[in-house]
Design an enzyme around this catalytic site. Structure first.
Site, short mmCIF file in Angstrom:
data_model
loop_
_atom_site.label_atom_id
_atom_site.label_comp_id
_atom_site.label_asym_id
_atom_site.label_seq_id
_atom_site.Cartn_x
_atom_site.Cartn_y
_atom_site.Cartn_z
CD GLU A 1 85.55 26.83 55.47
OE1 GLU A 1 85.00 27.58 54.66
OE2 GLU A 1 86.27 25.86 55.12
CD GLU B 1 84.62 21.96 55.61
OE1 GLU B 1 84.91 22.41 54.48
OE2 GLU B 1 83.72 22.44 56.33
O1 AHR Z 1 82.98 21.35 51.62
C1 AHR Z 1 82.47 22.43 50.91
C2 AHR Z 1 82.63 23.75 51.65
O2 AHR Z 1 83.99 24.03 51.82
C3 AHR Z 1 82.07 23.83 53.04
O3 AHR Z 1 80.72 24.16 53.06
C4 AHR Z 1 82.87 24.93 53.65
O4 AHR Z 1 83.03 24.78 55.04
C5 AHR Z 1 84.18 24.89 52.90
O5 AHR Z 1 84.57 26.13 52.44
#
Ligand code: AHR
Length: 539
Positions: free
Chosen positions: A209, A337
């Site tokens: 990110e 994610e």
């Molecule tokens: O999964 C939780 C958080 O979500 C992670 O640390 C981040 O990469 C995302 O914003």
């Protein structure tokens, strides 16, 4: 036997929702799913069913790492039940150490004698972390992580620190992990710390990110950083580099990031810049709503499934942009994610930040997501649920000696046969439904699914999101295939909010589903709010 699909108005009334304009009553309908196993397409990469664990709240500490002196059953400090369950679903990979944590993590803090490792700031939150797991004790480092991977049989996927690290730190981590014994000093150090043999880590995330917690960069700025990180990286086995991709759940899908990043890689001198994976993140993000994980009505049920299904559009949009710069599509998605993210309020405890109640809704959402991933098999190298235990879309909850599988775990179990199968065309013949959302209404597939084949085994997975009507479904084989044997399982519950708790860990689970077989057709009745997996053995 005919399952009647009735007007949704009845459901709305039952769920205490005022009638609203614009809903079209559904007609009575059975479904036919036409599957052609003689046309195998791309392989569904087993890594699509992957995992993500971060030093965050109770994910690592307590969830997975209970410590070598714990009275909880463990293997070298790692929770044994977690290992057994991960093996059971064939967990193919583990992404670690973050997440946002990764861009504040210095791998050297996690090596050397336990007890002598530094206590460091947990960078997940940009305020002094609170609670039990807030200060990072570094008990769990790369050696413990690799031990976990070996126990589970999972491939490691490391996220390197770009936000506060350096290319040199990254290169040293690559060497520490992968240099053959007896070559570099870093390889000797690894051996001294207990692992003579290289870890052979193939998957390397270059930051996380980077548009947010990983550095607040633009796509173009990150392209410059990315180039520096991979320009002279030591190569022991062919690495698979994953670049930070977009925040796919942004209102505009974050297409500017993808344009900016790939645009920034153009016209670079040298040998060309390799991007093997592009890390799309997509959260079904309800943080700004009143929606929590546990208490919701029909609107909340459908709103989450509807927003979850939007990932398909996001995949297509970014794939289109990537194709402009890379017409042969050498770069694949790593959706590292994904999952549901509700507003807080159902945490396991104050220190278990981002944990939330996981219900049948999350299991159905996961099934719809996997069917989308399967249908886009040619685009996706890997995907990782966020996160595996004690977090957002978790498969497990664990607090001390209390442990349970959540409903979402069973989706992974049901979909396991797709791993490594080859996608086959599945045409679902059933009208869309009109469903209420938190605001307004929308269309949702009446049934969604995917199919894959391996040798003579065909797997068909289907999800019925309706809270109102079951669907009598005929799975008909085309292309001349004939059936020998059919088995089916179902995941559902009469209460859409059903969950598994420490006290009632088996409230939601799998059951066998009857299937009638006749020639080239298998017929099943899919209950409301259900996921089914059908295993068809071909002659
Ligand atoms: O999964 C939780 C958080 O979500 C992670 O640390 C981040 O990469 C995302 O914003």
């Amino acid at each position: 036997m005919i399952a009647r699909r009735r007007s949704f108005f009845k459901t709305a009334a039952a769920a205490g929702i005022a009638a609203f304009a614009g809903l079209r009553p559904l007609q009575a309908a059975d479904a036919e799913v036409e599957v052609n196993p003689s046309q195998p397409g791309p392989e569904i990469n087993p890594h699509v069913y992957g995992h993500f664990i971060e030093h965050l709240g109770g994910v690592l500490y307590d969830g997975i790492w209970v410590g070598r002196n714990s009275t909880i059953r463990h293997v070298d400090g790692i929770r044994k039940q977690f290992v057994d369950d991960m093996r059971r679903i064939g967990a193919p990979n583990l992404r670690w150490p973050g997440g946002c944590f990764a861009d504040g993590y210095h791998w050297r803090d996690g090596i050397g004698a336990a007890g002598q490792r530094p206590r460091t700031y947990n960078y997940w939150e940009n305020r002094m972390p609170q609670g039990l797991h807030a200060v990072e004790g570094n008990e769990f480092g790369i050696h413990e992580f690799m031990r976990l991977c070996r126990l589970v049989g999972a491939e490691p996927y490391l996220a390197a620190n770009v936000g506060s690290g350096t290319p040199q730190e990254f290169h040293d981590w690559v060497s520490y992990c992968n240099a053959p014994a007896g070559t570099l000093s870093l390889a000797d150090e690894r051996a001294t710390n207990g692992d003579k043999e290289p870890f052979n880590v193939k998957y390397w995330g270059v930051g996380n990110e980077s548009w947010g917690c990983g550095g607040n960069m633009t796509g173009g700025e990150y392209a410059t950083e990315y180039r520096k990180y991979i320009a002279q990286v030591p190569v022991y086995l062919r690495p698979f580099f994953v670049a930070t991709g977009p925040r796919g759940h942004s209102a505009d899908g974050d297409v500017g990031w993808t344009e900016g990043f790939f645009g920034g890689l153009q016209d670079v001198r040298g040998l060309g810049v390799r991007v093997d994976g592009f890390a799309l993140h997509y959260y079904t993000d309800f943080r700004q709503t009143a929606e929590d994980g546990a208490s919701f009505d029909a609107r909340g049920w459908y709103a989450v499934l509807h927003k979850g299904a939007h990932i398909e559009q996001v995949i297509n949009d970014h794939w289109g942009i990537m194709g402009k710069y890379d017409p042969q599509h050498r770069t694949k998605f790593v959706i590292d994610e994904w999952g549901n993210w509700y507003r807080g309020g159902t945490e396991l405890g104050p220190e278990y930040i981002l944990s939330q109640t996981i219900t049948l809704r999350d299991a159905v959402h996961a099934a719809m997501t996997f069917d989308i991933f399967n249908r886009h098999a040619e685009k996706i190298e890997m995907a990782n649920v966020a996160q595996t235990i004690n977090c957002l879309h978790s498969l497990f909850a664990a607090v001390g000696d209390k442990y349970t599988r959540t409903p979402a775990y069973y989706t992974f179990e049901m979909y396991r046969p797709h791993m490594g199968g080859r996608l086959v065309p599945a045409k679902i013949n059933l009208p869309e439904m009109t469903v209420p959302l938190l605001e307004g209404s929308a269309r949702l597939p009446g049934l969604s699914g995917s199919a894959s084949v391996r040798d003579k085994s065909l797997t068909v997975t289907l999800t019925n999101p309706s809270l109102q009507d079951g669907v009598v479904t005929r799975i008909r084989l085309s292309g001349g295939a004939r059936l020998r044997e059919v088995r089916a399982s179902v995941l559902t519950h009469e209460d859409m909010r059903a969950t598994n708790t420490f006290e009632r860990p088996n409230e939601v689970g799998l059951a066998a589903l009857a299937a009638q077989v006749s020639g080239d057709t298998a017929t099943i009745t899919i209950p409301t709010q259900a996921v089914v997996a059908v295993s068809l053995q071909l002659v």
